[in-house]
Design a protein around this motif. Structure first.
Motif, PDB file in Angstrom:
ATOM      1  N   ILE A   9       0.872  -0.834   0.398  1.00 17.34           N
ATOM      2  CA  ILE A   9       0.002  -0.079   0.003  1.00 17.34           C
ATOM      3  C   ILE A   9       0.651   1.679  -0.545  1.00 17.34           C
ATOM      4  O   ILE A   9       1.818   1.031   0.925  1.00 17.34           O
ATOM      5  CB  ILE A   9      -1.125   0.133   1.351  1.00 17.34           C
ATOM      6  CG1 ILE A   9      -1.901  -1.308   1.506  1.00 17.34           C
ATOM      7  CG2 ILE A   9      -1.262   1.707   1.382  1.00 17.34           C
ATOM      8  CD1 ILE A   9      -2.683  -1.399   2.836  1.00 17.34           C
ATOM      9  N   VAL A  10       0.580   2.199  -0.832  1.00 17.58           N
ATOM     10  CA  VAL A  10       1.562   3.678  -0.939  1.00 17.58           C
ATOM     11  C   VAL A  10       0.535   4.368  -1.052  1.00 17.58           C
ATOM     12  O   VAL A  10      -0.090   4.697  -2.125  1.00 17.58           O
ATOM     13  CB  VAL A  10       1.971   3.510  -2.543  1.00 17.58           C
ATOM     14  CG1 VAL A  10       3.516   4.706  -2.528  1.00 17.58           C
ATOM     15  CG2 VAL A  10       3.161   2.405  -2.205  1.00 17.58           C
ATOM     16  N   THR A  11       0.348   5.391   0.179  1.00 18.08           N
ATOM     17  CA  THR A  11      -0.583   6.646   0.245  1.00 18.08           C
ATOM     18  C   THR A  11       0.226   7.324  -0.464  1.00 18.08           C
ATOM     19  O   THR A  11       1.348   8.168  -0.662  1.00 18.08           O
ATOM     20  CB  THR A  11      -0.745   7.042   2.095  1.00 18.08           C
ATOM     21  OG1 THR A  11       0.257   7.431   2.447  1.00 18.08           O
ATOM     22  CG2 THR A  11      -1.078   5.826   2.673  1.00 18.08           C
ATOM     23  N   LYS A  70     -10.539   2.114   6.975  1.00 22.89           N
ATOM     24  CA  LYS A  70     -10.598   0.819   7.405  1.00 22.89           C
ATOM     25  C   LYS A  70     -10.829   0.415   5.674  1.00 22.89           C
ATOM     26  O   LYS A  70     -10.581  -0.685   6.033  1.00 22.89           O
ATOM     27  CB  LYS A  70     -11.925   1.038   8.089  1.00 22.89           C
ATOM     28  CG  LYS A  70     -11.084   0.866   9.925  1.00 22.89           C
ATOM     29  CD  LYS A  70     -12.476   0.586  10.359  1.00 22.89           C
ATOM     30  CE  LYS A  70     -12.368   1.552  11.812  1.00 22.89           C
ATOM     31  NZ  LYS A  70     -14.031   1.069  12.944  1.00 22.89           N
ATOM     32  N   ALA A  71     -11.729   0.660   5.665  1.00 18.03           N
ATOM     33  CA  ALA A  71     -12.157   0.201   3.485  1.00 18.03           C
ATOM     34  C   ALA A  71     -10.964   0.052   3.023  1.00 18.03           C
ATOM     35  O   ALA A  71     -11.500  -0.759   2.171  1.00 18.03           O
ATOM     36  CB  ALA A  71     -13.140   1.403   3.461  1.00 18.03           C
ATOM     37  N   MET A  72      -9.984   1.159   3.559  1.00 19.86           N
ATOM     38  CA  MET A  72      -8.910   0.841   1.926  1.00 19.86           C
ATOM     39  C   MET A  72      -8.012  -0.106   2.103  1.00 19.86           C
ATOM     40  O   MET A  72      -7.419  -0.970   1.516  1.00 19.86           O
ATOM     41  CB  MET A  72      -8.056   2.139   1.993  1.00 19.86           C
ATOM     42  CG  MET A  72      -6.800   2.570   1.131  1.00 19.86           C
ATOM     43  SD  MET A  72      -5.370   1.340   2.140  1.00 19.86           S
ATOM     44  CE  MET A  72      -5.294   2.899   3.448  1.00 19.86           C
ATOM     45  N   VAL A  73      -8.098  -0.662   3.847  1.00 21.32           N
ATOM     46  CA  VAL A  73      -7.149  -1.343   3.980  1.00 21.32           C
ATOM     47  C   VAL A  73      -7.878  -2.902   4.063  1.00 21.32           C
ATOM     48  O   VAL A  73      -7.396  -4.147   2.885  1.00 21.32           O
ATOM     49  CB  VAL A  73      -6.480  -1.684   5.419  1.00 21.32           C
ATOM     50  CG1 VAL A  73      -6.391  -3.027   6.526  1.00 21.32           C
ATOM     51  CG2 VAL A  73      -5.700  -0.684   5.920  1.00 21.32           C
ATOM     52  N   GLN A  74      -9.386  -2.821   3.744  1.00 20.09           N
ATOM     53  CA  GLN A  74     -10.224  -3.713   3.714  1.00 20.09           C
ATOM     54  C   GLN A  74     -10.507  -4.305   2.469  1.00 20.09           C
ATOM     55  O   GLN A  74     -10.167  -5.198   1.855  1.00 20.09           O
ATOM     56  CB  GLN A  74     -11.973  -3.860   4.218  1.00 20.09           C
ATOM     57  CG  GLN A  74     -12.666  -5.157   3.870  1.00 20.09           C
ATOM     58  CD  GLN A  74     -12.139  -5.993   5.065  1.00 20.09           C
ATOM     59  OE1 GLN A  74     -11.609  -6.209   6.238  1.00 20.09           O
ATOM     60  NE2 GLN A  74     -11.776  -7.052   3.974  1.00 20.09           N
ATOM     61  N   TYR A 123      -4.395   0.394  11.276  1.00 20.99           N
ATOM     62  CA  TYR A 123      -4.900  -0.704  10.690  1.00 20.99           C
ATOM     63  C   TYR A 123      -4.503  -2.068   9.576  1.00 20.99           C
ATOM     64  O   TYR A 123      -4.891  -2.543   9.168  1.00 20.99           O
ATOM     65  CB  TYR A 123      -6.395   0.202   9.956  1.00 20.99           C
ATOM     66  CG  TYR A 123      -7.127   0.736  10.811  1.00 20.99           C
ATOM     67  CD1 TYR A 123      -7.970  -0.263  11.642  1.00 20.99           C
ATOM     68  CD2 TYR A 123      -7.150   1.632  11.450  1.00 20.99           C
ATOM     69  CE1 TYR A 123      -9.257   0.386  12.691  1.00 20.99           C
ATOM     70  CE2 TYR A 123      -8.278   2.471  12.472  1.00 20.99           C
ATOM     71  CZ  TYR A 123      -8.807   1.344  12.284  1.00 20.99           C
ATOM     72  OH  TYR A 123      -9.993   2.238  13.846  1.00 20.99           O
ATOM     73  N   VAL A 124      -3.367  -1.830   9.918  1.00 21.29           N
ATOM     74  CA  VAL A 124      -2.298  -2.328   8.557  1.00 21.29           C
ATOM     75  C   VAL A 124      -1.976  -3.525   9.799  1.00 21.29           C
ATOM     76  O   VAL A 124      -1.968  -4.536   9.429  1.00 21.29           O
ATOM     77  CB  VAL A 124      -1.461  -1.981   7.914  1.00 21.29           C
ATOM     78  CG1 VAL A 124       0.122  -2.739   6.845  1.00 21.29           C
ATOM     79  CG2 VAL A 124      -2.254  -0.718   6.323  1.00 21.29           C
ATOM     80  N   ILE A 125      -0.893  -3.520  11.107  1.00 15.21           N
ATOM     81  CA  ILE A 125      -0.176  -3.469  11.418  1.00 15.21           C
ATOM     82  C   ILE A 125      -0.982  -4.772  12.255  1.00 15.21           C
ATOM     83  O   ILE A 125      -0.022  -5.918  11.810  1.00 15.21           O
ATOM     84  CB  ILE A 125      -0.215  -2.815  12.774  1.00 15.21           C
ATOM     85  CG1 ILE A 125       1.879  -1.858  11.929  1.00 15.21           C
ATOM     86  CG2 ILE A 125       1.205  -4.076  13.616  1.00 15.21           C
ATOM     87  CD1 ILE A 125       1.585  -1.011  13.136  1.00 15.21           C
ATOM     88  N   PRO A 126      -2.234  -4.948  12.052  1.00 11.09           N
ATOM     89  CA  PRO A 126      -2.587  -6.735  12.913  1.00 11.09           C
ATOM     90  C   PRO A 126      -2.544  -7.645  11.787  1.00 11.09           C
ATOM     91  O   PRO A 126      -2.488  -8.435  11.473  1.00 11.09           O
ATOM     92  CB  PRO A 126      -4.322  -6.524  13.250  1.00 11.09           C
ATOM     93  CG  PRO A 126      -4.399  -4.978  13.540  1.00 11.09           C
ATOM     94  CD  PRO A 126      -2.942  -3.942  12.320  1.00 11.09           C
TER      95      PRO A 126
END
Ligand code: NAP
Length: 257
Positions: A9-11, A70-74, A123-126
């Motif tokens: 993921i690259v913001t 959260k939605a972006m990670v999902q 939200y990414v670490i887990p």
């Protein structure tokens, strides 16, 4: 290829430094999630990667908004099934002194530049812990170490990113490595805007170039190559550090006499 089959993921991946990072990542075999607000530039960058044979999707997300993060990670997990690399690059410049900065401007800059690093990491670490491995690279700035007049909110954000990096490296090692890259001048839409606001943009750019030990301004790919290294297994013993990719800018204490 350094990043073969890694999901990254690259913001702020649609333009400027983020564009340099996603371009190099795709060349190195990563599956790239381009994150930004403007779908036009974001879709165009993802399409450019696919056209060259790479894998990429664009996900629209304001990184200062918890629900959107959260939605972006999902969406990343739904598409690629895992997350190996997070690059927290999205940022905006707010170039004002404390007295000239409103509290709304302060909150906006700190939210986009610093809180976003907290939110995306949270939200990414887990999901990195779930696969037992991960690398986070945070894009700070030379302003984390030394600064100029009237960039108070920006310098505070960037100093915060560097400190947060060290803390996350301790909290999430040995599973996750967390590092900072601090660029100097890099020619991007953000910096072009600064030049364009001066009386003589070409002269301003030449002046800046001459102050660098490398006598040039950095390219987005310069930051991309350094980020790919820190995200790769070649950097497996590097965590909690800050790499200055600044053409020698921070080596200088003052102009020669
Ligand atoms: P840029 O050309 O303005 O690009 C910024 C990127 O971030 C764009 O993709 C933008 O897309 C995205 N972005 C901005 N706000 C966002 C938000 N709220 N949510 C999601 N995405 C957002 O900037 P740049 O020069 O490449 O800078 C990138 C990073 O490097 C920043 O953190 C900056 O502080 C740092 N940096 C830059 C330099 C330099 O010389 N250029 C030097 C040191 C550090 P959207 O507008 O579509 O959202």
């Amino acid at each position: 290829m350094k990043l073969k089959d890694r999901v990254a993921i690259v913001t702020g991946g649609s333009k400027g430094i983020g564009w340099g990072i996603v371009t190099v990542f795709a060349q190195e075999g990563a599956k790239v999630v381009v994150v930004a607000r403007d779908p036009k530039a974001g879709e165009q960058t993802a399409e450019e990667i696919r056209y060259k044979g790479g894998e990429a999707i664009f996900v629209a997300c304001d990184v200062s908004n918890e629900e959107q993060v959260k939605a972006m990670v999902q969406k990343t997990l739904d598409t690629y099934g895992k997350i190996d690399i997070l690059v927290n690059n999205a940022g905006v410049g707010t170039y004002k002194s404390v007295l000239d900065t409103t509290s709304e401007e302060w909150d906006r800059c700190l939210s986009i530049d610093l809180k976003s690093v907290f939110l995306c990491s949270k939200y990414v670490i887990p999901h990195m812990q779930a696969i037992g491995k991960g690398a986070i690279v945070n894009i700070s700035s030379v302003h984390s170490r030394a600064t100029v007049n009237s960039v108070a909110p920006y310098a505070a954000s960037k100093g915060g990113i560097s400190a947060l990096t060290r803390n996350m490296a301790l909290d999430y090692g040995p599973v996750i490595r967390v590092n900072t890259i601090s660029p100097g001048w890099v020619l991007t839409p953000l910096i072009q805007g600064i030049f364009d606001n001066s009386d003589n943009p070409a002269e301003k750019q030449r002046f800046i170039e001459q102050r660098q030990a490398m006598k040039r301004i950095g390219t987005p790919e310069d930051i991309g190559y350094a980020t790919a290294f820190l995200a790769s297994d070649e950097a497996s013993f590097i965590t909690g550090t800050e790499l200055f990719v600044d053409g020698g800018l921070t080596a200088r204490v003052e102009e020669s006499w």
